[in-house]
Design an enzyme around this catalytic site. Structure first.
Site, short mmCIF file in Angstrom:
data_model
loop_
_atom_site.label_atom_id
_atom_site.label_comp_id
_atom_site.label_asym_id
_atom_site.label_seq_id
_atom_site.Cartn_x
_atom_site.Cartn_y
_atom_site.Cartn_z
N CYS A 1 3.83 9.89 4.72
CA CYS A 1 3.34 8.89 3.77
C CYS A 1 4.57 8.14 3.30
O CYS A 1 5.58 8.77 2.94
CB CYS A 1 2.62 9.55 2.59
SG CYS A 1 2.15 8.38 1.30
N THR A 2 4.51 6.83 3.29
CA THR A 2 5.72 6.06 3.03
C THR A 2 6.30 6.34 1.65
O THR A 2 7.51 6.23 1.45
CB THR A 2 5.44 4.56 3.21
OG1 THR A 2 4.29 4.19 2.45
CG2 THR A 2 5.19 4.23 4.66
N GLU A 3 5.46 6.74 0.69
CA GLU A 3 5.97 7.03 -0.65
C GLU A 3 6.71 8.37 -0.74
O GLU A 3 7.51 8.57 -1.66
CB GLU A 3 4.83 7.03 -1.68
CG GLU A 3 4.32 5.67 -2.07
CD GLU A 3 3.33 5.12 -1.06
OE1 GLU A 3 3.08 3.90 -1.07
OE2 GLU A 3 2.80 5.91 -0.24
N MET B 1 0.84 -1.21 0.00
CA MET B 1 0.00 0.00 0.00
C MET B 1 0.87 1.26 0.00
O MET B 1 0.93 1.98 0.98
CB MET B 1 -0.91 -0.02 1.24
CG MET B 1 -1.84 -1.22 1.27
SD MET B 1 -2.60 -1.52 2.89
CE MET B 1 -1.27 -2.33 3.77
N THR C 1 2.26 1.43 6.02
CA THR C 1 1.54 2.57 5.45
C THR C 1 1.05 3.43 6.58
O THR C 1 0.59 2.91 7.61
CB THR C 1 0.34 2.10 4.60
OG1 THR C 1 -0.61 3.16 4.46
CG2 THR C 1 -0.37 0.92 5.23
N ASN C 2 1.15 4.76 6.41
CA ASN C 2 0.64 5.67 7.43
C ASN C 2 -0.88 5.69 7.45
O ASN C 2 -1.51 5.57 8.50
CB ASN C 2 1.16 7.09 7.18
CG ASN C 2 2.62 7.27 7.50
OD1 ASN C 2 2.99 7.64 8.61
ND2 ASN C 2 3.47 7.02 6.53
N THR C 3 -1.48 5.86 6.27
CA THR C 3 -2.93 6.04 6.19
C THR C 3 -3.71 4.90 6.82
O THR C 3 -4.69 5.11 7.54
CB THR C 3 -3.37 6.23 4.74
OG1 THR C 3 -2.78 7.43 4.22
CG2 THR C 3 -4.88 6.33 4.62
N GLN D 1 -10.92 3.11 0.57
CA GLN D 1 -10.60 4.43 1.12
C GLN D 1 -11.51 5.50 0.51
O GLN D 1 -12.13 6.30 1.22
CB GLN D 1 -9.14 4.79 0.84
CG GLN D 1 -8.12 3.93 1.57
CD GLN D 1 -6.69 4.27 1.14
OE1 GLN D 1 -6.46 4.86 0.09
NE2 GLN D 1 -5.73 3.88 1.96
#
Length: 230
Positions: free
Chosen positions: A194-196, A10, A83-85, A52
């Protein structure tokens, strides 16, 4: 060494960074041919992203809870939600397993406090910036968390989903993020929440200290895994 469980996909772009960092850090600590012991379950992000957008967070939580149970069954000693979200459904995931789930917000907040800061800006998906679940976790550690304007949130969110999750890294998007950060007033540092985002920004791109949540999460996991044998 304990086995690190990873609930990823994710997106897989950032999950690959989780896996890479875990192995790099273990090799740095232990040397030689050592590598991290990892059980990774990678979900289909298209399915989660649709939940989401539709606001079906309970369904998303059930999906990740089922995946987490599979990670535990695979031999993981503790779990990272990569994932943060999706820490929005942290409680559902933790309730589905008997192993600890290391909260990304806690590892990030601890790093900020250790650095001596109390007021930070937050970049992340629209869900992470706008909804209270993540900010409140950080604030429980005594932090003041600033978020961008609605217009800037839309810019940050679009770049994550339309570019970074697809492996697209653009200089103009890096400059757009730098402009958003410049508009934070009073931030002592910035959370790359956010990991990205760590695929786009590094400390060299930002004039204030950055707190890269992926790296901090993995560092805490590797320390936990190795300390078990010391």
């Amino acid at each position: 060494m304990l086995t690190i469980g990873m609930l990823g996909g994710m997106s897989w772009e950032s999950s690959a960074e989780y896996y890479r960092l875990a192995n790099v850090l273990v090799r740095e600590r232990l040397g030689g041919l050592h590598s991290a012991k990892v059980v990774l379950h990678s979900v289909d992000f298209a399915e989660i992203e649709r939940m989401q957008v539709d606001g079906r967070w309970d369904d998303a939580g059930k999906a990740l809870a089922e995946a987490a149970a599979q990670v535990q069954a695979g031999g993981a000693d503790f779990l990272l939600i990569c994932t943060n979200t999706m820490h929005k459904v942290f409680d559902q995931v933790q309730a589905a397993v008997d192993i600890p789930v290391v909260h990304l917000g806690d590892t990030t907040a601890q790093a900020i406090r250790q650095a001596g800061f109390s007021t930070v800006g937050l970049l992340g998906t629209g869900f992470t910036m706008d909804q209270p679940f993540y900010r409140e976790r950080l604030e429980s550690h005594g932090l003041t968390v600033l978020v961008p304007s609605a217009e800037d949130q839309a810019i940050v969110h679009r770049i994550i989903y339309d570019e970074l999750c697809l492996g697209i890294v653009r200089e103009q998007s890096r400059r757009a993020y730098q402009d958003v950060i410049a508009r934070f007033e009073g931030a002592e540092g910035v959370i790359l929440g956010c990991t990205e985002i760590e695929l786009l920004l590094s400390q060299a791109d930002v004039p204030v200290p950055v707190f890269p949540t992926t790296r901090l999460h993995v560092e805490a996991a590797v320390e936990r895994a190795i300390q078990a044998n010391l």
